[in-house]
Design a protein around this motif. Structure first.
Motif: not given
Length: 294
Positions: A48-52, A54-61, A39-42
């Motif tokens: 990556l989890d935070f970036a995902m 935020r990216a979804i939140d900005v684009r999902a409309d 697995q990824h390091t913490k």
């Protein structure tokens, strides 16, 4: 610009350049392990989890086209789910297929998303996918209506028990009627008498390979941030396993290998654990004697 401000700016630029150069050196040296077995390091996982998110939140409309709770839409979404999603994400009482156990990051258990994500965000992920996760974008392969049907089913799935899921799946056109949960995958034969005692380090590793962290928060396991099943911190001190079986290493092995034989109502599927892997995981779980935050 004052001397002090100039010094601060130059210091910041120097730190930034040092970070870039240092990162480039680590990449060139192959320092970061890109093996899917690890697995990824913490820090990387949380970034990556935070970036995902935020990216979804900005684009999902996108706005749902009507009532996503309609039975016809949920049933249509289940048909799409079985064709395209079940293999990696599993379902109530149904384990993912073998390919899912080799993916990093591990495919999410969608009960959490169905309970907590707004429909626009589920729709965006289904349509667009997520880079470097194995999640494909279905926007060119499914119609908009079919994608919203999938969203409808994902939102309905947290309300389905294993039996209810099996009955609904069995009622689809072209499938046999099912009154009982979908059969668990065949269990491997028990290992011979030479099987070694469980090892804690092997058990921690096995929890990642069997996707345990997609349902449970597990102390010391990266990626364990889903609350589909109960958190496993303090499990060593609990009186019962699954609320029905006295807690002991032997009973833990029994439950891990075939949960629904112990509790027919359990939503935890049989994952095809070998006797040795179950012993290793039990050894690790019995080190978790403290509840996080206490």
């Amino acid at each position: 610009m004052t001397l002090r401000l100039r010094t601060l700016v130059l210091g910041f630029v120097a730190m930034l350049l040092a970070g870039v150069v240092g990162g480039a050196v680590l990449v060139y040296m192959g320092f970061y392990d890109i093996s899917a077995m690890r697995q990824h390091t913490k820090p990387v996982f949380h970034l990556l989890d935070f970036a995902m998110a935020r990216a979804i939140d900005v684009r999902a409309d996108a706005v749902p086209p009507g009532d996503l709770g309609e039975e016809r839409r949920v049933r249509a979404g289940l048909a799409q789910f079985q064709r395209h999603c079940l293999q990696c994400h599993g379902a109530p009482g149904v384990a993912p297929e073998a390919l899912a156990f080799g993916l990093t990051p591990a495919p999410a258990n969608l009960l959490h998303a169905g309970r907590t994500w707004p429909p626009s965000e589920i729709q965006w992920v289904v349509a667009n996918g997520v880079k470097m996760t194995g999640m494909p974008g279905w926007g060119w392969r499914l119609s908009e209506e079919e994608i919203w049907d999938l969203v409808a089913f994902v939102q309905a799935m947290p309300r389905l028990s294993p039996r209810a899921y099996a009955e609904l799946a069995g009622s689809l056109p072209g499938t046999a009627q099912a009154a009982a949960p979908v059969p668990a995958p065949p269990q491997p034969a028990p290992d011979g008498p030479a099987t070694r005692p469980g090892r804690v380090d092997a058990g921690r590793f096995a929890t990642q390979q069997y996707l345990c962290a997609t349902c449970h928060v597990i102390p010391g396991v990266v990626g364990a941030n889903q609350h589909v099943g109960p958190p496993l911190g303090g499990i060593a001190g609990r009186a019962y396993i699954g609320g029905v079986l006295p807690n002991s290493p032997e009973n833990m092995v029994r439950f891990l290998r075939d949960p629904q034989a112990v509790d027919p109502l359990s939503a935890m599927p049989a994952l095809g654990l070998t006797e040795q892997d179950a012993r290793d995981i039990a050894a690790f779980l019995f080190t978790l004697d403290k509840v996080e935050g206490k």
